[in-house]
Design a protein around this motif. Structure first.
Motif, mmCIF file in Angstrom:
data_model
loop_
_atom_site.group_PDB
_atom_site.id
_atom_site.type_symbol
_atom_site.label_atom_id
_atom_site.label_comp_id
_atom_site.label_asym_id
_atom_site.label_seq_id
_atom_site.Cartn_x
_atom_site.Cartn_y
_atom_site.Cartn_z
ATOM 1 N N UNK A 16 94.050 -26.225 90.223
ATOM 2 C CA UNK A 16 95.475 -26.264 89.930
ATOM 3 C C UNK A 16 96.185 -24.946 90.155
ATOM 4 N N UNK A 17 95.527 -24.002 90.829
ATOM 5 C CA UNK A 17 96.127 -22.688 91.048
ATOM 6 C C UNK A 17 96.133 -22.361 92.546
ATOM 7 N N UNK A 18 97.136 -21.591 92.958
ATOM 8 C CA UNK A 18 97.187 -21.072 94.321
ATOM 9 C C UNK A 18 96.783 -19.607 94.262
ATOM 10 N N UNK A 19 95.621 -19.300 94.863
ATOM 11 C CA UNK A 19 95.048 -17.973 94.732
ATOM 12 C C UNK A 19 95.793 -16.942 95.569
ATOM 13 N N UNK A 20 95.846 -15.733 95.068
ATOM 14 C CA UNK A 20 96.400 -14.633 95.848
ATOM 15 C C UNK A 20 95.605 -14.494 97.136
ATOM 16 N N UNK A 21 96.311 -14.420 98.275
ATOM 17 C CA UNK A 21 95.649 -14.276 99.562
ATOM 18 C C UNK A 21 95.076 -15.561 100.127
ATOM 19 N N UNK A 22 95.325 -16.705 99.468
ATOM 20 C CA UNK A 22 94.754 -17.963 99.969
ATOM 21 C C UNK A 22 95.455 -18.462 101.221
ATOM 22 N N UNK A 23 96.726 -18.069 101.428
ATOM 23 C CA UNK A 23 97.424 -18.453 102.663
ATOM 24 C C UNK A 23 97.110 -17.463 103.778
ATOM 25 N N UNK A 24 97.338 -16.181 103.507
ATOM 26 C CA UNK A 24 97.047 -15.132 104.477
ATOM 27 C C UNK A 24 96.599 -13.891 103.739
ATOM 28 N N UNK A 25 95.661 -13.191 104.361
ATOM 29 C CA UNK A 25 95.265 -11.902 103.828
ATOM 30 C C UNK A 25 96.073 -10.797 104.472
ATOM 31 N N UNK A 26 96.114 -9.663 103.830
ATOM 32 C CA UNK A 26 96.858 -8.520 104.370
ATOM 33 C C UNK A 26 96.392 -8.201 105.789
ATOM 34 N N UNK A 27 97.353 -8.059 106.711
ATOM 35 C CA UNK A 27 97.042 -7.737 108.092
ATOM 36 C C UNK A 27 96.879 -8.940 109.001
ATOM 37 N N UNK A 28 96.727 -10.142 108.450
ATOM 38 C CA UNK A 28 96.594 -11.327 109.304
ATOM 39 C C UNK A 28 97.920 -11.643 109.988
ATOM 40 N N UNK A 29 97.840 -12.319 111.153
ATOM 41 C CA UNK A 29 99.037 -12.667 111.915
ATOM 42 C C UNK A 29 99.717 -13.871 111.271
ATOM 43 N N UNK A 30 100.968 -13.675 110.863
ATOM 44 C CA UNK A 30 101.754 -14.778 110.299
ATOM 45 C C UNK A 30 102.415 -15.590 111.412
ATOM 46 N N UNK A 31 102.974 -14.893 112.412
ATOM 47 C CA UNK A 31 103.698 -15.556 113.505
ATOM 48 C C UNK A 31 103.309 -14.886 114.818
ATOM 49 N N UNK A 32 102.977 -15.698 115.800
ATOM 50 C CA UNK A 32 102.595 -15.173 117.106
ATOM 51 C C UNK A 32 103.823 -14.847 117.950
ATOM 52 N N UNK A 33 103.668 -13.876 118.826
ATOM 53 C CA UNK A 33 104.713 -13.500 119.778
ATOM 54 C C UNK A 33 105.152 -14.728 120.576
ATOM 55 N N UNK A 34 106.470 -14.931 120.657
ATOM 56 C CA UNK A 34 107.012 -16.065 121.401
ATOM 57 C C UNK A 34 107.317 -17.277 120.560
ATOM 58 N N UNK A 35 106.904 -17.285 119.289
ATOM 59 C CA UNK A 35 107.166 -18.431 118.420
ATOM 60 C C UNK A 35 108.653 -18.537 118.114
ATOM 61 N N UNK A 36 109.196 -19.747 118.205
ATOM 62 C CA UNK A 36 110.592 -19.985 117.842
ATOM 63 C C UNK A 36 110.655 -20.300 116.358
ATOM 64 N N UNK A 37 111.463 -19.559 115.646
ATOM 65 C CA UNK A 37 111.484 -19.647 114.185
ATOM 66 C C UNK A 37 112.294 -20.851 113.716
ATOM 67 N N UNK A 38 111.730 -21.574 112.736
ATOM 68 C CA UNK A 38 112.451 -22.651 112.062
ATOM 69 C C UNK A 38 112.437 -22.360 110.558
ATOM 70 N N UNK A 39 113.165 -23.132 109.743
ATOM 71 C CA UNK A 39 113.275 -22.795 108.308
ATOM 72 C C UNK A 39 111.938 -22.695 107.593
ATOM 73 N N UNK A 40 110.936 -23.506 107.995
ATOM 74 C CA UNK A 40 109.632 -23.410 107.339
ATOM 75 C C UNK A 40 108.967 -22.068 107.591
ATOM 76 N N UNK A 41 109.005 -21.597 108.827
ATOM 77 C CA UNK A 41 108.411 -20.295 109.143
ATOM 78 C C UNK A 41 109.183 -19.185 108.447
ATOM 79 N N UNK A 42 110.503 -19.328 108.416
ATOM 80 C CA UNK A 42 111.327 -18.297 107.783
ATOM 81 C C UNK A 42 111.026 -18.201 106.291
ATOM 82 N N UNK A 43 110.804 -19.346 105.635
ATOM 83 C CA UNK A 43 110.463 -19.302 104.206
ATOM 84 C C UNK A 43 109.126 -18.607 103.989
ATOM 85 N N UNK A 44 108.159 -18.815 104.913
ATOM 86 C CA UNK A 44 106.864 -18.133 104.795
ATOM 87 C C UNK A 44 107.037 -16.627 104.962
#
Length: 435
Positions: free
Chosen positions: A158-186
């Motif tokens: 029932x918990x969302x762990x710190x770093x469970x989505x991405x760890x420090x330094x990991x790529x959140x968005x790749x070069x060339x990605x077109x941003x939409x509201x979901x990516x912007x919220x992340x």
């Protein structure tokens, strides 16, 4: 004594300057015409994508990022509850179901850290209190106000762990990605407030209207036919403005009816200032007279005037205006011919300026034979439907791309290649969507 007189000095007329052409023009056919594909690719080779800039994340929707975006820290940065419930220490539940249920009291005034064997109320997204490592649903609380458990609760349930989505330094968005509201919220949840992205191109449409004499003659004839208070708009400019806005770019429209070359040159130079592309349209039909914009372009920079194997729109004009080498494209007169040239050449240019790949093409099967032009690509307004799961096109109205009524009934414009034989029923044709 002889008198000697100096001859009057007469200034020689300046020789005509040879227009500066653009390099690398493609090959032509026996009639001196380029193919549509060659002309499109050539124009796209002459422009570069708009330089990227730093953009605030909420304003970057629809833009393509121009670098890999890395997580500055763990995402999420802390451990939180996934849903409303009760937080507790999972170790205190290990005896549940061995053999019977256990009861855990809900502490309404929890200490910090929470005492093992008790639970505290939490809401979705809230931090897990110190001393707890799991969250259980609200419905597990009985009528007496305590929590009754028949099985042990796993740690971090029932918990969302710190770093469970991405760890420090990991790529959140790749070069060339077109941003939409979901990516912007992340990105916002990761604490990123701006990205390096390519802004929407700035487009200026210069609409050359019919001059005053022509408009007055039209009004006179309209009144003679019983029409009063007629205010005809520039249909060509309206069509191109709407088509440009549909591509999600910044659009400015400048109208003029001037025939003065000096004034028109100044207007075009001002339009190019700060623009990424200038589009010149015209509703001024003058048989035997050159297009006014094309007439002044050679003195403004390097030009490319070409004949393309297409009808309508065979005469195409393009220039890179000094000093910023801003691209300017001259569209044919009339909504239909201008719209065909826009879809064939301007839309690919705008995608190149936006840093986007070429648009995916749509094809649909013909519902009946279609005549071809023996030497030129032609265009037909069509309606699209799905028959047996396949896209099928049918002629809209009379299928005349120069007729605005036919265009108004169409979903797309079909591209009909040259040939001696008609296009057979069931053959797929490339279609350019109008909506």
């Amino acid at each position: 004594m002889a008198l000697f007189h100096r001859k009057k000095q007469v200034e020689a007329a300046e020789p005509d300057v040879e227009p500066l052409g653009l390099p690398g023009a493609p090959e032509t056919d026996m009639s001196g015409r380029r193919s549509i594909d060659d002309h499109r690719d050539y124009l796209c080779s002459l422009v570069q994508a708009v330089p990227p800039v730093a953009v605030e994340v909420p304003k970057a929707v629809g833009l393509a990022v121009c670098e890999d975006v890395h997580a500055p820290h763990d995402v999420p940065i802390v451990t939180t509850a996934i849903s409303d419930g009760y937080a507790l220490d999972s170790a205190s539940t290990r005896m549940a179901g061995r053999p019977g249920a256990i009861t855990i009291q809900v502490d309404r005034r929890p200490p910090s850290p929470v005492v093992s064997g008790t639970a505290v109320r939490v809401t979705a997204g809230s931090l897990l209190p110190e001393g707890t490592d799991c969250v259980i649903p609200l419905e597990l609380r009985d009528a007496g106000g305590d929590i009754v458990l028949f099985s042990a609760v796993k740690r971090w349930a029932g918990a969302r762990l710190a770093g469970s989505d991405y760890g420090a330094g990991e790529v959140l968005v790749r070069n060339g990605t077109i941003l939409h509201p979901g990516i912007i919220s992340m990105l916002a949840s990761a604490g990123i407030n701006e990205v390096f992205a390519r802004p929407h191109p700035k487009v200026v449409i210069v609409a050359v209207r019919a001059d005053e004499d022509h408009r007055e003659e039209m009004m006179r004839r309209a009144r003679a036919n019983g029409a009063e208070d007629v205010a005809p708009l520039d249909a060509t400019a309206a069509a191109i403005e709407s088509a440009t806005r549909a591509l999600d770019v910044n659009v400015t429209v400048v109208s003029t009816s001037t025939s003065n070359e000096t004034e028109l040159t100044r207007l075009l130079a001002n339009a190019a200032h700060g623009a990424d592309l200038v589009i010149a349209t015209s509703d001024r039909i003058a048989v035997g007279r050159p297009d006014p914009v094309s007439s002044v372009l050679p003195r403004m920079g390097a030009t490319d005037f070409a004949r393309v194997a297409m009808e309508p729109g065979s005469n195409q004009g393009f220039a890179l205006i000094d000093p910023g080498l801003v691209p300017l494209i001259v569209l044919p007169v009339g909504p239909g011919p201008a719209l065909v040239s826009f879809l064939a050449f301007v839309r690919p240019l705008l995608r190149k300026l936006s840093g986007l790949p070429p648009a995916e093409s749509l094809s649909a099967e013909t519902d009946r034979p279609i005549a071809r032009h023996p030497e030129s690509t032609t265009f037909i307004p069509v309606r699209l439907a799905r028959v047996g799961g396949r896209p099928v096109l049918s002629r809209a109205g009379m299928g005349d791309v120069t007729h605005v009524v036919d265009l108004s009934m169409a979903d797309a414009i079909a591209v009909v290649g040259a040939g001696d034989e008609p296009v057979p029923t069931g053959m797929p044709l490339t279609c350019w969507r109008l909506r």
